[in-house]
Design a protein around this motif. Sequence first.
Motif, mmCIF file in Angstrom:
data_model
loop_
_atom_site.group_PDB
_atom_site.id
_atom_site.type_symbol
_atom_site.label_atom_id
_atom_site.label_comp_id
_atom_site.label_asym_id
_atom_site.label_seq_id
_atom_site.Cartn_x
_atom_site.Cartn_y
_atom_site.Cartn_z
ATOM 1 N N GLU A 222 0.829 -1.201 0.000
ATOM 2 C CA GLU A 222 0.000 0.000 0.000
ATOM 3 C C GLU A 222 0.864 1.252 0.000
ATOM 4 O O GLU A 222 0.543 2.260 -0.648
ATOM 5 C CB GLU A 222 -0.920 -0.015 1.217
ATOM 6 C CG GLU A 222 -1.947 -1.139 1.181
ATOM 7 C CD GLU A 222 -2.664 -1.312 2.507
ATOM 8 O OE1 GLU A 222 -2.473 -0.465 3.391
ATOM 9 O OE2 GLU A 222 -3.418 -2.290 2.651
ATOM 10 N N LEU A 256 -6.489 5.878 -1.825
ATOM 11 C CA LEU A 256 -6.569 6.696 -0.617
ATOM 12 C C LEU A 256 -5.802 8.007 -0.777
ATOM 13 O O LEU A 256 -6.263 9.076 -0.364
ATOM 14 C CB LEU A 256 -6.026 5.918 0.578
ATOM 15 C CG LEU A 256 -6.849 4.730 1.080
ATOM 16 C CD1 LEU A 256 -6.197 4.126 2.317
ATOM 17 C CD2 LEU A 256 -8.279 5.137 1.381
ATOM 18 N N ARG A 259 -7.574 10.467 -3.281
ATOM 19 C CA ARG A 259 -8.746 11.085 -2.675
ATOM 20 C C ARG A 259 -8.350 12.101 -1.611
ATOM 21 O O ARG A 259 -8.979 13.152 -1.474
ATOM 22 C CB ARG A 259 -9.661 10.013 -2.093
ATOM 23 C CG ARG A 259 -10.411 9.231 -3.169
ATOM 24 C CD ARG A 259 -11.243 8.095 -2.589
ATOM 25 N NE ARG A 259 -12.083 7.470 -3.614
ATOM 26 C CZ ARG A 259 -12.767 6.356 -3.442
ATOM 27 N NH1 ARG A 259 -12.708 5.708 -2.267
ATOM 28 N NH2 ARG A 259 -13.497 5.859 -4.411
ATOM 29 N N SER A 260 -7.284 11.792 -0.853
ATOM 30 C CA SER A 260 -6.842 12.738 0.173
ATOM 31 C C SER A 260 -6.276 14.010 -0.428
ATOM 32 O O SER A 260 -6.231 15.057 0.236
ATOM 33 C CB SER A 260 -5.789 12.078 1.075
ATOM 34 O OG SER A 260 -4.565 11.914 0.387
ATOM 35 N N VAL A 285 -14.842 0.883 -0.794
ATOM 36 C CA VAL A 285 -13.768 0.887 -1.789
ATOM 37 C C VAL A 285 -14.321 0.654 -3.190
ATOM 38 O O VAL A 285 -14.134 1.462 -4.091
ATOM 39 C CB VAL A 285 -12.703 -0.181 -1.454
ATOM 40 C CG1 VAL A 285 -11.599 -0.202 -2.514
ATOM 41 C CG2 VAL A 285 -12.107 0.073 -0.075
#
Length: 339
Positions: A222, A256, A259-260, A285
Amino acid sequence: MPERSGKTTIVDVARAAGTSVSSASVALGGQPGVSEKTRAHVLETAKRLGYQPDQRASRLRRRRSRLLGVTFAANQHFHAEVIENLYRSAEREGYDLLLTATTESRSARKAVESLLSDRCETLILISPDIDEPELERLAQSAAVVTIGSHLRAPGVDSLHADDRQGVADVVDHLVELGHRDIAYVDGGRSGEAVARREAYVESMRARGLHRHVRVIDGNPTEESGAEAATRILESGDATPSAVFAHNDMIAFGLLLTLRSRGVAVPGDMSVVGYDDTRLAALTTVQMTSVSQDAAQLATAAVGRAIERAEKAPPAREIVSPARLVVRATTGPPRPRLDE
């Protein structure tokens, strides 16, 4: 050496030879798992001490262990799903599994050595991080089945999904949506990663997208996905409209981070993973991904492992279908001002 009372045991031999009891047992039993130098040293020590093996214990050791040894990467979600299905398949056949993990500090070689010392009848290696010469050397001392690896070696069964077709289906899906700038985040050095990377390049070129081929270095974590997203957004190069990742874990890190940073997925950028793990299917998700069918691979692997333990048949390559599962992280690209 002072005279001692009682019968010399394997513990005495191991202590005098400076090895573990398991290594002494492997050496004295003529099993693979220790170097020839260690074996010779243990045998010489046993002879010097007058060691006589317990015949009853020897008979017990010669009995079938009905153990299948499995190596896996501790940080990979897909490996965990394969193991869950391996347990089901092995139990149905009256076998059990012995698991050993690879980590950043524990190599595949070390993991395999621990399984060999525990008398596993066949080794099942899930996406092993080794090369073909090393796999061939391993197959000379044990029966081996690999899952998810495209490495080939004499005497080794290879079971994997049709990654070439799976990758091609992803590229087709994105192109049909209107994407051209499709980047790929790589998964490292493993045979599996090489196969998917090459399939991506071939698929892009086959569709006339030579100028848009872009491979971003990565590894199957990740964190790697998060780093790739940051590089994409801060590189100053043209931003791709879609990013395809080597596995779901990389794709999740991408998702993630994007989007952040205020990037709408799939509005501004589509994201695709690989493996179709439970992570991809989470309600929060809903990631487009390629399914390898962990249950099918596990069932076939256990079947081949048992055959190799009982009959030693010729090795086979078994390729299972890969299936694209479309969810909410892919959509048409947003029109660009220069178009």
